[in-house]
Design an enzyme around this catalytic site. Structure first.
Site, PDB file in Angstrom:
ATOM      1  N   GLU A   1      57.575  83.029  23.421  1.00 59.13           N
ATOM      2  CA  GLU A   1      57.039  84.205  24.099  1.00 59.13           C
ATOM      3  C   GLU A   1      56.309  85.094  23.101  1.00 59.13           C
ATOM      4  OE1 GLU A   1      60.266  86.192  26.125  1.00 59.13           O
ATOM      5  OE2 GLU A   1      60.187  84.799  27.819  1.00 59.13           O
TER       6      GLU A   1
ATOM      7  N   GLU B   1      60.964  78.782  30.970  1.00 59.47           N
ATOM      8  CA  GLU B   1      62.065  79.751  31.029  1.00 59.47           C
ATOM      9  C   GLU B   1      61.841  80.684  32.202  1.00 59.47           C
ATOM     10  OE1 GLU B   1      62.985  81.930  27.318  1.00 59.47           O
ATOM     11  OE2 GLU B   1      63.370  83.683  28.588  1.00 59.47           O
TER      12      GLU B   1
END
Ligand code: MG
Length: 432
Positions: free
Chosen positions: A172, A266
Site C-alpha cells: 500500500e 487485501e
C-alpha cells in the site's frame, strides 16, 4: 491391489476434486481479467496473514495454519504479508517485544515467508508473497528499493517454476493520491519487475496503486507498458465499513477496470483502521460487487489481535484446528463465505508423499517410474494434463486394471483426469 512396496513408489491417492492449483492452473492476465489456464476468471478467494512481525500473528505463520485454511475454510489463496520498514519492538500495544521487518533482518523475515510459500505449494493452493510496505518509494531510503529487488530476485529464483506463486511488490503505497505518487510507484515497479522476469518469465505480479492501493483509476490512466506490463495486475484494497471507501472506491475500481486488471489482495469487513463496527449492509454491497466483477481476493486477516478485522480469538491455536468459538466475527463470516463459494477438495500437491485425508476412494492410481498403474472400479477415459493446462495425452476406454507408459513425457507435475460411467476423478502425479 499391487503387491509392491508403496514406500518405493511415487504414490498419490485421488479424491473427488483436484487441488486448486490443478483445477485453475497457471495464472495470467487476459484483457482486464486474471484468468486460470483455461482462460476463465481465476476466482482466487482466501485469507491474508496479518503482519509477520506482530506478536498476534507470527505464531500463525506455519504449515498447519495454511493446511487448515485450505481444508476447513476452503481458501485457495493465502497471502504472506511480510513487514519491511516497520520496527515494532517498542510498540506499547504489544504484550511483549515485537519483531522487525525485512530491512532489519532479511533472513528471519524471508524464512517466515518461505514457510508459508512452501506450505501453500505442498497443499496445492495459491500464495501471494507480499512486500508489506507503505514507503518503498521514500526518496531518502533508496536502499529500500534495492532490498526489494534482492528479495524478489531470491523469491523468483526459488519459486518461479511454481504456478502457485504470486508476487505483490508493494502493498500500500503511502505517497499520495495523485499522478506524482503513481509515477514513483511506476519507477519502482520498472526496477523490480525486470529483476523478477530475469528469472521467472511468467508468474503473476501485483503492483500497488496510489493512496494505499485505492485510487486505481490513476494507475489506469498511465499503466505499465511493454515487457513490464506482461502478466501484471493492479492492486485494489478496500475496507467495507469505511464510509468514504463505500461511497467512492467501487467507482474508482469500475473506472479502472475498463482499462486494467485488478486484484483485491487485501480487504476487510471493518472500517479502514482495522477496528470498529462492521456495517453488514455496506459489506454485502461491496462483497457482491467484488464477486460480480470476478475479482480474486484475500481478506484481512489471520491474527488474534483485539480488533474487528481479525479473524481469530486469542483462544485460537497456532496450529489451526479451530472451533467456531475460536473465531471472531470477521473469521466466522469469511469462513462461511469461503466454504460456500470455493469448492471442497482434498487432493494434495507435492512430490509424492501426499495424503488424501477427507475422501478416500476405493480406486487408486500409482506411478512407478514412468508406468502409470490403474486400479479402478470400472473402465474409464483418461486425460493427462500438464500444469499449464494443456492436455498432453488422452486415452479412451482404458481397462479398470491396466498400466500406461508415460515414457518420453517431460518431467513434472501432471493432473490425471479419469472419467468413467459412474464417476469423475482427478489425481496428481509427479513424473520424475
Ligand atoms: Mg514461472
Amino acid at each position: 491391489m499391487f503387491k509392491k512396496s508403496i514406500l518405493l513408489l511415487s504414490v498419490l491417492f485421488g479424491s473427488l476434486f483436484a487441488a486448486p492449483i490443478d483445477d485453475i492452473g497457471a495464472l495470467s492476465v487476459s484483457g482486464t481479467q486474471v484468468v486460470g489456464a483455461n482462460g476463465q476468471p481465476a476466482k482466487l478467494r482466501g485469507m491474508s496473514m496479518f503482519w509477520n512481525i506482530a506478536q498476534e500473528a507470527g505464531p500463525y505463520w506455519n504449515a498447519n495454519v495454511v493446511n487448515w485454511l485450505a481444508e476447513d475454510w476452503h481458501a485457495n489463496l493465502v497471502r504472506a504479508a511480510m513487514g519491511v520498514e516497520d520496527n515494532w519492538g517498542s510498540d506499547p500495544n504489544l504484550t511483549s517485544e515485537g519483531y522487525k521487518g525485512y530491512e532489519f533482518d532479511a533472513a528471519w523475515n524471508q524464512a517466515m515467508v518461505e514457510t508459508i510459500v512452501d506450505a501453500a505449494i505442498a497443499k496445492g493452493i495459491y500464495v501471494i508473497i507480499d512486500w508489506h510496505s507503505h514507503w518503498t518509494d521514500d526518496p531518502s531510503k533508496p536502499e529500500r528499493q534495492a532490498k526489494a529487488v534482492e528479495f524478489f530476485t531470491n523469491m523468483a529464483t526459488k519459486y518461479g517454476q511454481y504456478p502457485n506463486v504470486i508476487y505483490e511488490i508493494y502493498n500500500e503505497p503511502g505517497c499520495g493520491a495523485d499522478d506524482d505518487c503513481w509515477n514513483k510507484i511506476k519507477s519502482y515497479a520498472e526496477k523490480v519487475i525486470p529483476a523478477i522476469r530475469a528469472v521467472d518469465p511468467d508468474n503473476l505480479i501485483l503492483v500497488g496503486t496510489p493512496s494505499y492501493s485505492s485510487q486505481v483509476q490513476i494507475a489506469a490512466n498511465n499503466p505499465l507498458t511493454g515487457d513490464n506490463a506482461f502478466n501484471v495486475a493492479y492492486v485494489f484494497h478496500f475496507y467495507a465499513s469505511e464510509e468514504w471507501h463505500y461511497n467512492n472506491y467501487m467507482g474508482f475500481a469500475n473506472t479502472a477496470m475498463q482499462k486494467i486488471p485488478l486484484f483485491v489482495s487485501e480487504w476487510g469487513l471493518s472500517p479502514a483502521s482495522g477496528n470498529g463496527t462492521i456495517n453488514y449492509s455496506w459489506l454485502d454491497v461491496f462483497f457482491n460487487w467484488m464477486e460480480e466483477k470476478n475479482l480474486s481476493w484475500a481478506a484481512w486477516s489471520i491474527c488474534n489481535k483485539n480488533e474487528s478485522s481479525a479473524s481469530l480469538q486469542t483462544s485460537a491455536s497456532p496450529n489451526g484446528n479451530w472451533a467456531e468459538s475460536d473465531l471472531r466475527e470477521s473469521g466466522t463470516w469469511l469462513r462461511n463465505k469461503l466454504r460456500t463459494l470455493n469448492p471442497e477438495w482434498s487432493a494434495v500437491s507435492g512430490g509424492g508423499s501426499a495424503i488424501s485425508s477427507k475422501q478416500k476412494s476405493s480406486s487408486s492410481l500409482l506411478l512407478q517410474g514412468t508406468e502409470l498403474l490403474l486400479n479402478l472400479n470400472e473402465s474409464a477415459n483418461m486425460d493427462l494434463i500438464a500444469i499449464s493446462g494443456e492436455v498432453v495425452k488422452s486415452y479412451k476406454n482404458l481397462n479398470a486394471n491396466t498400466s500406461v507408459s508415460l515414457q518420453g513425457l517431460p518431467k513434472g507435475i501432471y493432473l490425471v483426469k479419469l472419467q468413467s460411467k459412474n464417476s469423475s476423478k482427478s489425481y496428481k502425479i509427479n513424473l520424475q
